[in-house]
Scaffold this motif. Structure first.
Motif, mmCIF file in Angstrom:
data_model
loop_
_atom_site.group_PDB
_atom_site.id
_atom_site.type_symbol
_atom_site.label_atom_id
_atom_site.label_comp_id
_atom_site.label_asym_id
_atom_site.label_seq_id
_atom_site.Cartn_x
_atom_site.Cartn_y
_atom_site.Cartn_z
ATOM 1 N N ILE A 1 -28.961 24.184 41.917
ATOM 2 C CA ILE A 1 -28.336 23.765 40.661
ATOM 3 C C ILE A 1 -29.418 23.666 39.583
ATOM 4 C CG2 ILE A 1 -26.888 22.052 39.522
ATOM 5 C CD1 ILE A 1 -25.510 23.168 41.972
ATOM 6 N N LYS B 1 -31.336 34.119 42.791
ATOM 7 C CA LYS B 1 -30.755 33.261 41.755
ATOM 8 C C LYS B 1 -31.841 32.385 41.125
ATOM 9 C CE LYS B 1 -26.849 30.057 41.095
ATOM 10 N NZ LYS B 1 -25.702 29.403 41.771
ATOM 11 N N ARG C 1 -19.781 16.182 48.312
ATOM 12 C CA ARG C 1 -19.605 17.503 48.922
ATOM 13 C C ARG C 1 -20.073 17.540 50.370
ATOM 14 N NH1 ARG C 1 -22.090 21.761 44.658
ATOM 15 N NH2 ARG C 1 -21.561 23.203 46.346
ATOM 16 N N LEU D 1 -29.769 33.372 47.113
ATOM 17 C CA LEU D 1 -30.180 32.157 46.396
ATOM 18 C C LEU D 1 -31.618 32.283 45.893
ATOM 19 C CD1 LEU D 1 -28.603 29.178 48.391
ATOM 20 C CD2 LEU D 1 -27.938 30.060 46.141
ATOM 21 N N ILE E 1 -28.053 25.315 50.737
ATOM 22 C CA ILE E 1 -26.719 25.881 50.561
ATOM 23 C C ILE E 1 -26.443 26.203 49.106
ATOM 24 C CG2 ILE E 1 -24.248 25.372 50.815
ATOM 25 C CD1 ILE E 1 -25.026 23.580 53.202
ATOM 26 N N ASP E 2 -27.031 25.455 48.202
ATOM 27 C CA ASP E 2 -26.771 25.698 46.780
ATOM 28 C C ASP E 2 -27.986 25.278 45.963
ATOM 29 O OD1 ASP E 2 -25.386 26.538 44.584
ATOM 30 O OD2 ASP E 2 -23.852 24.970 44.654
#
Lengths: 89, 142
Positions: free
Chosen positions: B44, B12, B76, B9, B41-42
């Motif tokens: 965006i 990313k 989520r 991540l 966790i993510d």
């Protein structure tokens, strides 16, 4: 009663409540009731008794800046939402 | 407070921020909180909506971006734990503009992108009295 949805990072000041019931005839009254219930919220929403520039208040999908601001009258069962504008530089 | 972020991540974020260079880029951090640890966790990416001629040193999202992402996180089973943005040709430390516009209890990841290459990442948290940011420990995981 009307309700205000609290943004995630500020829920620590509302006993982790995402939604807070408030009373008042206008948006300003409702916000005053909110910070009366949870005084630690005030410094993050207001500066010199005005909403901070990055704090937006919506009634359904309408930004109060395009209504009558904090003087906007609200229904007794209105759903308000505080939404921060994220900005950096 | 400690921040857990996978190296994947982090890469990313770096790739995204190199992609917006010489302008600032950014996005939301979704994750979980457990005690004094925030696990991301993510990430965006969100388009920079600041006036185009100011984007070299300014970044902004719309209120709708926030509302949509907060609702998505709830659906989520995650939490909107913070946001990230870049500082093109500047160090990864918060500016005064960052502090004035910051939220408490919200993780701020800043990446420095020098000459188009992401070179460092630091994590920050606004003090409760809004006076300054404190740097947080970043635990990079394989």
């Amino acid at each position: 009663m009307a309700s205000i949805k609290i943004p995630t990072p500020l829920r620590v000041y509302t006993d982790n409540e995402a939604q807070v019931s408030v009373s008042g005839a206008t948006v300003g009254d409702a916000l005053s009731d909110l910070v009366g219930q949870y005084p630690d919220l005030k410094q993050h929403l207001f500066q010199d008794d005005k909403l901070r520039s990055f704090v937006n208040v919506f009634i359904d999908d309408e930004d109060i800046r395009f209504l009558d601001g904090t003087d906007t009258e609200i229904e007794a069962d209105a759903s308000l939402r505080i939404i921060p504008s994220i900005a950096g530089g | 407070m400690k921040i857990e972020l996978s190296k994947a991540l982090q890469q990313k974020i770096f790739k995204q921020m190199e992609g917006t260079f010489p302008n600032e880029g950014g996005g939301f951090l979704l994750g979980t909180r457990s005690g004094n640890t925030v696990s991301i966790i993510d990430v965006i990416q969100i388009e920079n909506i600041f006036e185009s001629e100011e984007q070299y040193h300014r970044y902004a999202m719309s209120p709708k971006n926030w509302a949509d992402m907060e609702d998505t996180a709830d659906e989520r089973g995650m939490t909107l734990v913070g946001y990230y943005h870049s500082h093109p040709d500047s160090p990864a430390i918060p500016s005064e503009y960052d502090r004035v516009h910051a939220l408490p209890n919200f993780v701020y990841i800043i990446s420095s992108v020098m000459a188009g290459e992401a070179v460092e990442m630091f994590v920050w948290l606004l003090r409760d009295d809004r006076s300054a940011f404190d740097q947080l420990e970043l635990d990079l995981q394989a």
